[in-house]
Design an enzyme around this catalytic site. Structure first.
Site, PDB file in Angstrom:
ATOM      1  CD  GLU A   1      59.291  41.181  16.620  1.00 17.80           C
ATOM      2  OE1 GLU A   1      58.545  41.253  16.227  1.00 17.80           O
ATOM      3  OE2 GLU A   1      58.847  41.440  17.866  1.00 17.80           O
TER       4      GLU A   1
ATOM      5  CE  LYS B   1      49.708  44.567  17.512  1.00 18.78           C
ATOM      6  NZ  LYS B   1      50.572  44.601  17.200  1.00 18.78           N
TER       7      LYS B   1
ATOM      8  CD  GLU C   1      49.918  46.695  14.669  1.00 21.56           C
ATOM      9  OE1 GLU C   1      49.099  47.554  13.406  1.00 21.56           O
ATOM     10  OE2 GLU C   1      50.091  45.819  14.837  1.00 21.56           O
TER      11      GLU C   1
ATOM     12  CD  GLU D   1      50.775  42.777   8.532  1.00 22.91           C
ATOM     13  OE1 GLU D   1      50.648  43.577   7.793  1.00 22.91           O
ATOM     14  OE2 GLU D   1      51.510  41.877   9.379  1.00 22.91           O
TER      15      GLU D   1
HETATM   16  C1  ISJ Z   1      53.627  37.875  13.733  1.00 22.47           C
HETATM   17  C2  ISJ Z   1      54.373  38.007  12.862  1.00 22.47           C
HETATM   18  O1  ISJ Z   1      55.289  39.602  12.804  1.00 22.47           O
HETATM   19  C3  ISJ Z   1      54.882  40.121  14.108  1.00 22.47           C
HETATM   20  C4  ISJ Z   1      53.285  41.160  12.889  1.00 22.47           C
HETATM   21  C5  ISJ Z   1      54.034  41.952  12.914  1.00 22.47           C
HETATM   22  C6  ISJ Z   1      52.589  43.531  12.627  1.00 22.47           C
HETATM   23  O2  ISJ Z   1      51.780  43.160  12.864  1.00 22.47           O
HETATM   24  O3  ISJ Z   1      53.282  44.329  11.672  1.00 22.47           O
HETATM   25  C7  ISJ Z   1      55.576  42.648  12.442  1.00 22.47           C
HETATM   26  C8  ISJ Z   1      56.591  41.698  13.183  1.00 22.47           C
HETATM   27  C9  ISJ Z   1      55.901  40.971  13.516  1.00 22.47           C
HETATM   28  O4  ISJ Z   1      56.579  41.551  14.826  1.00 22.47           O
HETATM   29  C10 ISJ Z   1      54.808  36.756  11.437  1.00 22.47           C
HETATM   30  O5  ISJ Z   1      55.867  36.968  10.729  1.00 22.47           O
HETATM   31  O6  ISJ Z   1      54.459  36.034  11.469  1.00 22.47           O
END
Ligand code: ISJ
Length: 460
Positions: free
Chosen positions: A247, A202, A291, A445
């Protein structure tokens, strides 16, 4: 020869020596004050260089001005700042009449994601900090001992300044950052190819966009909007970096470490019934669960050496935010005060309470949630594929107290206000890319993750 039973001190770095020198002669005084109400409404001016925030659900700390600054760089930027803060704390004179987390000497900090970044790291002890927790409010002031007689305990606390009016950004236009949306999708596709070829499991791929406002940006406008729209997130401002992150990299409070791991994301549609169905889908999605499990496992592995015991929930919960939903796990641990890691960093407090919150942040950063798996290989790939410097985005952001307790979030859903052009802010967002990833879905996303900052920049 004498043998010391105490923890051996780390060799003082140049940053630590400078911090100790700057801290000598500073008096820190915390007094209780009447309920301050909205902490963010207390911030006196628009300047992102002198405005600090760490607020969630109306509680936390805000600050302004600069009494002491610690600047670091390179691979040891977080540990060096921790050591320098310890050295500074040893020289500060602190009079704390409240005694809660966030009272006494508090430094706000932010650190670059990459050791190679010119953004380095910073810890600032503001001139004034105002805090609020569990119905109690306090005011901390920092001044030079030679600047006149100190306020006596029990005397009237100094009045807070009347804030200048908050200004709205006006019309905002956007332009591409390092890569256009198309070029970024191509970069994601390339990384998917490398993942499918078995190089790594990943890679978290981020992108940036640049916003330009008609009016000079007032950091308080952004903070106010973020806090109102995302009350479950930690709304932060440190040294030009502003955002609202869901987070928590790590909190250390009274010997307990707590981390909120997020990995696995689904966009919200705005339709409640549909969102509930999507939340259930997320909670069952084997791709997202896997994941998520990887992210939790790598965090636990990094945290374990610092804890006497660790508690990991059996299954994640779904964290509902206005723009997205995440799989979330709250991991907690009892910090091993006896062990500590004195060979790599000093222990905090007279009794030696083990690694500080910042030392824990140093050990945990970068997590799989913002780097990838395995971390070293994944971060090398993202550094190449993103074609940009993440600067402080996705690095630790938060605060530390004199005893080493503190809270460090991961600087997500954030932007970096330009130091040279007050109309500009660079926004960032990233997504975990795995073998099954579709570049267009990842772009969507990333757009959803840009929404908090876009919303905060909207006029009103
Ligand atoms: C990298 C980011 O988010 C991260 C990536 C995520 C995912 O891939 O599901 C979820 C939350 C965060 O740990 C961001 O918001 O820029």
């Amino acid at each position: 020869m004498t043998t010391s039973l105490g923890a051996p001190r780390a060799v003082p770095t140049e940053a630590a020596e400078r911090a100790a020198e700057a801290a000598a002669g500073l008096l820190v005084h915390t007094v209780a004050i009447d309920d301050v109400g909205d902490l963010l409404a207390r911030l006196p001016g628009p300047d992102p260089a002198r405005t600090f925030s760490w607020v969630r659900r109306g509680e936390g700390v805000v600050g302004w001005g600069e009494a002491l600054r610690i600047s670091t760089a390179g691979p040891g930027r977080i540990r060096a700042a921790d050591a320098a803060w310890t050295a500074a704390v040893g020289r500060l004179r602190v009079h704390d009449e409240v005694g809660l987390p966030g009272t006494g000497a508090v430094a706000f900090g932010s650190f670059a994601f990459s050791p190679a970044s010119a953004a380095g790291g910073v810890l600032v002890l503001p001139e004034v900090v105002v805090g609020r927790r569990e119905g109690r409010s306090w005011l901390t002031t920092v001044r030079r001992a030679d600047a006149g007689p100190a306020a006596r305990a029990g005397s009237e606390p100094p009045a807070l300044p009347t804030p200048q009016p908050v200004t709205a950004p006006g019309q905002v236009t956007y332009r591409d950052g390092a890569l256009s949306a198309e070029a970024w999708q191509a970069a994601v596709a390339e990384v998917v190819g490398r993942i499918r070829a078995g190089e790594v499991a990943k890679v978290v791929m981020a992108r940036d966009v640049v916003a330009r406002a008609a009016a000079p940006l007032d950091v308080r406008h952004l903070l106010g909007r973020l806090a109102a729209d995302y009350p479950a997130c930690w709304t932060f401002a440190v040294d030009h970096l502003v955002g609202a992150t869901p987070e928590l990299l790590v909190r250390r409070e009274k010997g307990l470490a707590a981390c909120r791991v997020l990995a696995g994301t689904i966009r919200r549609t705005g339709d409640d019934a549909d969102d509930l169905r999507r939340a259930a889908e997320l909670a069952r999605s084997s791709k997202d669960l896997e994941e998520h499990e990887l992210a939790v496992a790598s965090l636990v592995k990094a945290l374990r050496p610092y804890c006497a015991s660790i508690n990991v929930p059996d299954a994640p919960f779904v964290l509902h935010l206005p723009n997205v939903m995440h799989l979330a796990s709250d991991v907690t641990g009892v910090v091993d005060g006896a062990l500590g890691h004195p060979s790599t960093f000093p222990t905090h407090g007279a009794g030696g309470t083990g690694p500080s919150s910042l030392a824990l942040a140093a050990a945990l950063h970068p997590t799989a949630a913002v780097g990838g798996t395995p971390t070293r290989e994944a971060t090398a790939i993202l550094a190449e594929a993103e074609r940009m410097d993440r600067a402080r985005y996705a690095g630790p952001v938060g605060w530390i107290g004199a005893d080493g307790d503190g809270e460090w979030g991961i600087a997500l859903r954030s932007g970096e206000l330009s130091a040279s052009d007050s109309h500009e802010v660079r926004l960032f967002a990233g997504c975990g890319v795995v073998a099954a990833s579709d570049p267009a879905a990842e772009l969507a996303e990333s757009e959803a993750k840009l929404q908090p900052m876009r919303g905060a920049l909207a006029g009103r």
